[in-house]
Design a protein around this motif. Structure first.
Motif, PDB file in Angstrom:
ATOM      1  N   PHE A 204       0.809  -1.224   0.000  1.00  0.00           N
ATOM      2  CA  PHE A 204       0.000   0.000   0.000  1.00  0.00           C
ATOM      3  C   PHE A 204       0.840   1.270   0.000  1.00  0.00           C
ATOM      4  CE2 PHE A 204      -2.568  -3.328   2.045  1.00  0.00           C
ATOM      5  CZ  PHE A 204      -3.701  -3.302   1.242  1.00  0.00           C
ATOM      6  N   GLY A 205       2.127   1.126   0.252  1.00  0.00           N
ATOM      7  CA  GLY A 205       3.021   2.281   0.220  1.00  0.00           C
ATOM      8  C   GLY A 205       2.914   3.192   1.418  1.00  0.00           C
ATOM      9  N   GLU A 206       2.114   2.829   2.397  1.00  0.00           N
ATOM     10  CA  GLU A 206       1.956   3.652   3.596  1.00  0.00           C
ATOM     11  C   GLU A 206       1.364   2.821   4.717  1.00  0.00           C
ATOM     12  OE1 GLU A 206      -0.975   6.711   3.140  1.00  0.00           O
ATOM     13  OE2 GLU A 206      -2.309   5.454   1.931  1.00  0.00           O
ATOM     14  N   THR A 218      -7.062  -1.403  12.351  1.00  0.00           N
ATOM     15  CA  THR A 218      -7.026  -0.863  10.992  1.00  0.00           C
ATOM     16  C   THR A 218      -6.015  -1.611  10.132  1.00  0.00           C
ATOM     17  OG1 THR A 218      -7.611   1.313  11.871  1.00  0.00           O
ATOM     18  CG2 THR A 218      -6.763   1.232   9.622  1.00  0.00           C
ATOM     19  N   CYS A 219      -4.877  -1.941  10.717  1.00  0.00           N
ATOM     20  CA  CYS A 219      -3.884  -2.725   9.977  1.00  0.00           C
ATOM     21  C   CYS A 219      -4.470  -4.064   9.550  1.00  0.00           C
ATOM     22  CB  CYS A 219      -2.632  -2.943  10.833  1.00  0.00           C
ATOM     23  SG  CYS A 219      -1.584  -1.486  11.027  1.00  0.00           S
ATOM     24  N   PHE A 220      -5.230  -4.688  10.444  1.00  0.00           N
ATOM     25  CA  PHE A 220      -5.856  -5.957  10.105  1.00  0.00           C
ATOM     26  C   PHE A 220      -6.885  -5.777   8.988  1.00  0.00           C
ATOM     27  CE2 PHE A 220      -9.239  -9.196  11.106  1.00  0.00           C
ATOM     28  CZ  PHE A 220      -8.549 -10.266  10.550  1.00  0.00           C
ATOM     29  N   LYS A 225      -7.527  -6.809   2.486  1.00  0.00           N
ATOM     30  CA  LYS A 225      -7.714  -6.393   1.101  1.00  0.00           C
ATOM     31  C   LYS A 225      -6.794  -7.171   0.166  1.00  0.00           C
ATOM     32  CE  LYS A 225      -8.926  -1.680   2.553  1.00  0.00           C
ATOM     33  NZ  LYS A 225      -8.544  -0.241   2.499  1.00  0.00           N
ATOM     34  N   LEU A 226      -5.773  -7.825   0.752  1.00  0.00           N
ATOM     35  CA  LEU A 226      -4.858  -8.635  -0.043  1.00  0.00           C
ATOM     36  C   LEU A 226      -5.483  -9.993  -0.326  1.00  0.00           C
ATOM     37  CD1 LEU A 226      -1.537  -8.007   1.938  1.00  0.00           C
ATOM     38  CD2 LEU A 226      -2.276  -6.854  -0.150  1.00  0.00           C
ATOM     39  N   GLU A 234       3.520 -13.800   2.086  1.00  0.00           N
ATOM     40  CA  GLU A 234       4.268 -12.750   2.775  1.00  0.00           C
ATOM     41  C   GLU A 234       4.605 -13.177   4.209  1.00  0.00           C
ATOM     42  OE1 GLU A 234       5.566 -10.310   1.428  1.00  0.00           O
ATOM     43  OE2 GLU A 234       4.344  -9.574  -0.241  1.00  0.00           O
ATOM     44  N   MET A 235       3.687 -13.858   4.865  1.00  0.00           N
ATOM     45  CA  MET A 235       3.960 -14.368   6.201  1.00  0.00           C
ATOM     46  C   MET A 235       5.135 -15.340   6.184  1.00  0.00           C
ATOM     47  SD  MET A 235       1.818 -17.064   8.556  1.00  0.00           S
ATOM     48  CE  MET A 235       2.333 -18.344   7.393  1.00  0.00           C
TER      49      MET A 235
END
Length: 286
Positions: A204-206, A218-220, A225-226, A234-235
């Motif tokens: 997301f770049g941010e 919010t991070c969750f 969205k992935l 990624e994990m």
């Protein structure tokens, strides 16, 4: 074998106990009792000789969890992969279970160990938990437990490895991929804060600009969205980097077979193989 002998061996063959024994932080009573019980000529032996002889006894009479984990580490990782390319984890919390051994190379694979001292009572729940974060799961059993494992896992994607009498490990049922149960929540819970933040920055770049109270939630929401397979991949990369950054590929040549699992997972003596061998060369004073 008496229960006290079981207790002593289980206590000695753990990473924390060997750490303390090497640092001389404790009186090592359990180890000395094992030496008196299982080692001949204890007054002239070194720590390395004593550990080797106790381990040999374990091989023939008492294959506990450490024995299985050390064998899996030696036979399935060191003999077939490079430590620079393959990472291992132990006792990784996944949902309500802990994975005995996880190996990550091109894919992540869980190995659930069931010694002859274990029951299969919790196995179904454990496997269900592992599939929430990993696509490949194996159960490692002895020859005595194989038929029972085969019957239980016949119509499942779970693989089966058998630890034979010779100490070799053989795949008797290949694990199939199972991505149906992957869970954003469980994968997210496995990750550390810098790890999931690195994933968010990459995709997301941010990072979320919200209060600390809202930040985790919010991070969750963002990671959901992935694509779930992307998130799981990624994990795996994050878990792999946890270990690869701290490993020396000379472990196989530098540490005796019996203690390679210990040498890999110790935090106090990571990559300090000379210190490990210096300790092993010391005479045991019982």
């Amino acid at each position: 074998m008496a229960r006290i002998d079981d207790y002593l061996i289980n206590k000695v063959f753990t990473v924390p106990y060997i750490d303390k024994m090497m640092m001389q932080e404790s009186n090592s009573d359990a180890f000395f009792k094992c030496v008196k019980r299982f080692v001949k000529e204890e007054n002239t032996t070194t720590y390395g000789d004593a550990i080797s002889e106790i381990y040999h006894y374990m091989d023939g009479a008492y294959r506990n969890e450490y024995f299985y984990k050390n064998t899996v580490f030696n036979e399935l990782l060191l003999k077939k992969h490079s430590l620079y390319e393959t990472a291992a984890l132990t006792e990784l919390p996944i949902a309500d279970s802990k994975a005995d051994f996880v190996m990550i190379n091109g894919k992540g694979v869980v190995y659930e160990i069931k010694t002859d001292l274990d029951t299969f009572n919790r196995l179904e729940m454990q496997l269900d938990d592992y599939y929430k974060a990993f696509k490949y799961v194996n159960v490692v059993v002895s020859s005595k437990q194989y038929e029972k494992a085969k019957e239980l896992l016949e119509d499942t994607p779970v693989g089966i490895y058998v630890l034979g009498e010779s100490g070799s490990i053989r795949c008797r049922k290949k694990a199939a991929s199972n991505k149906e149960k992957l869970s954003y929540e469980i994968i997210f819970r496995i990750l550390r804060k810098p790890e999931f933040e690195s994933i968010l920055l990459k995709h997301f770049g941010e990072l979320p600009q919200v209060s600390s109270f809202q930040y985790y939630r919010t991070c969750f929401e963002w990671v959901q969205k992935l694509n779930i397979l992307t998130f799981q991949k990624e994990m795996l990369q994050c878990l792999k980097q946890r270990t690869l950054l701290t490993i020396d590929n000379t472990l196989k040549e530098s540490v005796p077979y019996e203690l390679r699992f210990y040498a890999y997972f110790t935090k106090k003596y990571n990559k300090k193989y000379e210190q490990i061998n210096e300790f092993l060369s010391q005479k045991v004073e019982v």
